[in-house]
Design a protein around this motif. Structure first.
Motif, PDB file in Angstrom:
ATOM      1  N   PRO A  54       0.775  -1.199  -0.059  1.00 56.14           N
ATOM      2  CA  PRO A  54       0.031   0.039   0.038  1.00 56.14           C
ATOM      3  C   PRO A  54       0.921   1.344  -0.140  1.00 56.14           C
ATOM      4  CG  PRO A  54      -0.576  -1.407   2.072  1.00 56.14           C
ATOM      5  CD  PRO A  54       0.886  -1.838   1.282  1.00 56.14           C
ATOM      6  N   GLY A  55       0.448   2.470  -0.692  1.00 56.33           N
ATOM      7  CA  GLY A  55       1.022   3.541  -0.666  1.00 56.33           C
ATOM      8  C   GLY A  55       0.061   4.559   0.048  1.00 56.33           C
ATOM      9  N   GLU A  56       0.569   5.596   0.422  1.00 54.04           N
ATOM     10  CA  GLU A  56      -0.235   6.636   0.874  1.00 54.04           C
ATOM     11  C   GLU A  56      -0.088   7.943   0.137  1.00 54.04           C
ATOM     12  OE1 GLU A  56       0.741   8.096   5.115  1.00 54.04           O
ATOM     13  OE2 GLU A  56      -0.653   9.629   4.936  1.00 54.04           O
ATOM     14  N   VAL A  57      -1.079   8.587  -0.030  1.00 55.92           N
ATOM     15  CA  VAL A  57      -0.969   9.692  -0.658  1.00 55.92           C
ATOM     16  C   VAL A  57      -1.336  11.160   0.304  1.00 55.92           C
ATOM     17  CG1 VAL A  57      -2.430  11.564  -2.357  1.00 55.92           C
ATOM     18  CG2 VAL A  57      -2.109   9.267  -2.753  1.00 55.92           C
ATOM     19  N   ILE A  74       2.317   2.077   7.937  1.00 57.84           N
ATOM     20  CA  ILE A  74       1.202   1.525   8.769  1.00 57.84           C
ATOM     21  C   ILE A  74       2.074   0.156   9.384  1.00 57.84           C
ATOM     22  CG2 ILE A  74      -0.613   2.350   7.765  1.00 57.84           C
ATOM     23  CD1 ILE A  74      -0.869   0.118   6.035  1.00 57.84           C
ATOM     24  N   SER A  75       1.366  -0.371  10.171  1.00 55.35           N
ATOM     25  CA  SER A  75       1.730  -1.732  10.801  1.00 55.35           C
ATOM     26  C   SER A  75       1.748  -2.809   9.859  1.00 55.35           C
ATOM     27  CB  SER A  75       1.257  -1.931  12.073  1.00 55.35           C
ATOM     28  OG  SER A  75      -0.185  -2.386  11.741  1.00 55.35           O
ATOM     29  N   GLU A  76       2.582  -3.735  10.127  1.00 56.49           N
ATOM     30  CA  GLU A  76       2.287  -5.089   9.314  1.00 56.49           C
ATOM     31  C   GLU A  76       1.042  -5.704   9.116  1.00 56.49           C
ATOM     32  OE1 GLU A  76       4.170  -6.277   7.106  1.00 56.49           O
ATOM     33  OE2 GLU A  76       3.456  -8.477   6.915  1.00 56.49           O
ATOM     34  N   GLU A  77       0.257  -5.759  10.533  1.00 53.21           N
ATOM     35  CA  GLU A  77      -0.784  -6.091  10.613  1.00 53.21           C
ATOM     36  C   GLU A  77      -2.221  -5.538   9.736  1.00 53.21           C
ATOM     37  OE1 GLU A  77      -2.351  -6.036  14.613  1.00 53.21           O
ATOM     38  OE2 GLU A  77      -4.338  -6.780  14.259  1.00 53.21           O
ATOM     39  N   LEU A  78      -1.889  -4.071   9.888  1.00 57.40           N
ATOM     40  CA  LEU A  78      -2.833  -3.323   9.120  1.00 57.40           C
ATOM     41  C   LEU A  78      -2.624  -3.336   7.419  1.00 57.40           C
ATOM     42  CD1 LEU A  78      -3.286   0.294  10.446  1.00 57.40           C
ATOM     43  CD2 LEU A  78      -5.032  -1.057   9.620  1.00 57.40           C
TER      44      LEU A  78
END
Ligand SMILES: Nc1ncnc2c1ncn2[C@@H]1O[C@H](COP(=O)(O)OP(=O)(O)O)[C@@H](O)[C@H]1O
Ligand SMILES: [Mg+2]
Length: 383
Positions: free
Chosen positions: A257-260, A289-293
């Protein structure tokens, strides 16, 4: 591989939507990075009136720094015009039909965004012409473009979206107050007002109080006959690239995942923050973000790709709510921005697939799907 054995890829660029200019950038990059040992390029531009034109292979002209694609509008180069629909799909002077009788390409790579590009219309035309093409088919293209229908299907598959209401232009013209009251009753401000079918935040407004609602809805109705009003989520914006596997029985490939993160000058990820302000938003890959998320987000995004019947590729955009870490579906893009610095190719690169490999993979998927479909019967078959 000799020229005769290469796959000829028609790259569609431009298009009739507000994202025409974005497409020129995306397609320039695609043309630059197609593996020339396997593919020849046939650029086909669509201008804003819907005329189709055969373009130049910019890479052949300027090897090191190809100019941005542009549209050439000499009438004799016209390939297809909606006015001619039903007469001929490819009205090309015979001199330009290079070596094969008939088509000048083997597969189409639509690098066009928004309505009349990414929404199933062009895909339907290509289906009628029985041409293999990259990416989502008619159904998922149309669903993905519609911010109301896609959300309803996602909810139906058991995933969350922001609470939202929908209004059609006829209803709005008759009784705007009734709808404004309904928004006050059912949603909390701020709300986001959006045309149901646009992209690049065209016509999208953040509305903080009831006083601004009617104006924002009127603005959105300039772009579509259906408008979505949804409750704002205080969230991180997370995007995930999904790519169909070349092995038919395998799950799709899911990127990191990436964040904008729109910069503080912008209230949200608006058109200005996307395209007008060079530093309007930061892309953070991978999202912190955490591995779990990360696992939860990836599973969520993959399930959306499957629930919406996507094929080829799609970028799934999610909200990760601050405080609760709840995941909401925002939207899906079946032809995401495709410049080398766009989120989709960058996410795939961060997940181990180079831009050129990605293009090759997408083209092979298109050809495989077409091969599978040509084996289907249209007639009733005796057992
Ligand atoms: N419900 C919402 N809550 C918070 N922000 C939102 C919401 N809806 C849209 N936005 C903001 O507006 C931007 C554009 O909306 P989006 O639905 O993604 O339209 P587009 O298809 O034009 O990109 C989002 O990237 C986000 O910044
Ligand atoms: Mg968006």
């Amino acid at each position: 591989m000799s020229t005769a054995d290469k796959i000829r890829v028609a790259v569609l660029y431009g298009g009739r939507s507000g994202e025409h200019e974005v497409s020129l950038m995306s397609a320039t990059n695609v043309i630059q990075h197609l593996d020339r040992t396997r593919f020849d390029v046939v650029p086909i531009g669509i201008d804003k009136t819907g005329g189709w034109f055969l373009g130049d292979d910019i890479l052949k002209k300027e090897l090191n720094s190809p100019a941005l694609l542009r549209l050439q509008q000499e009438s004799e180069r016209m390939l297809f015009n909606p006015d001619l629909l039903g007469k001929a799909l490819q009205q090309i002077p015979s001199s330009q039909i290079i070596k094969h009788a008939g088509r000048i390409f083997d597969v189409v790579f639509p690098v066009i965004h928004g309505p009349l590009c990414e929404d199933g219309t062009v895909q339907g035309l290509l289906e009628l012409a029985e041409v293999p093409y990259v990416g989502c088919g008619v159904l998922s293209s149309a669903i993905g473009m519609d911010k109301d229908v896609s959300k309803r299907l996602v909810q139906n598959a058991g995933m969350m979206t922001a609470p939202f209401l929908v209004i059609k232009s006829g209803q709005w013209e008759k009784n705007p107050q009734q709808f404004c009251d309904k928004v006050a009753d059912k949603l909390r401000y701020p709300v986001f007002v959006k045309p149901a079918n646009t992209g690049s935040s065209v016509g999208v407004e953040k509305v903080k109080t009831q006083a601004g609602l009617a104006d924002a809805i009127n603005t959105a109705f300039r772009y579509d006959t259906k408008v979505v009003v949804e409750q704002g989520i205080d969230a991180f914006e997370i995007e995930v690239a999904i790519l169909e596997s070349l092995e038919g029985d395998k799950d799709p490939i899911v990127s990191v995942p990436g964040e904008v993160r729109p910069t503080t000058a912008h209230e949200f990820y608006s058109y200005a923050s996307k395209y007008l302000d060079e530093n309007g938003a930061e892309l953070i890959i991978p999202a912190p973000i955490s591995e779990e998320l990360r696992e939860k987000v990836c599973r969520f995004a993959k399930n959306i790709f499957l629930a919406l019947e996507c094929e080829g590729m799609a970028r799934v955009d999610l909200f990760l709510e601050r405080g609760t870490n709840d995941i909401y579906f925002n939207e899906i893009n079946s032809i995401p921005g495709f410049t080398k610095i766009s989120m989709y190719p960058k996410l795939m690169a961060a997940s181990g697939m180079s831009y050129s490999e990605l293009l090759t993979h997408l083209i092979m998927l298109a050809i495989n799907r077409h091969t599978r479909k040509t084996k289907l019967s249209r007639e009733f078959l005796e057992a």
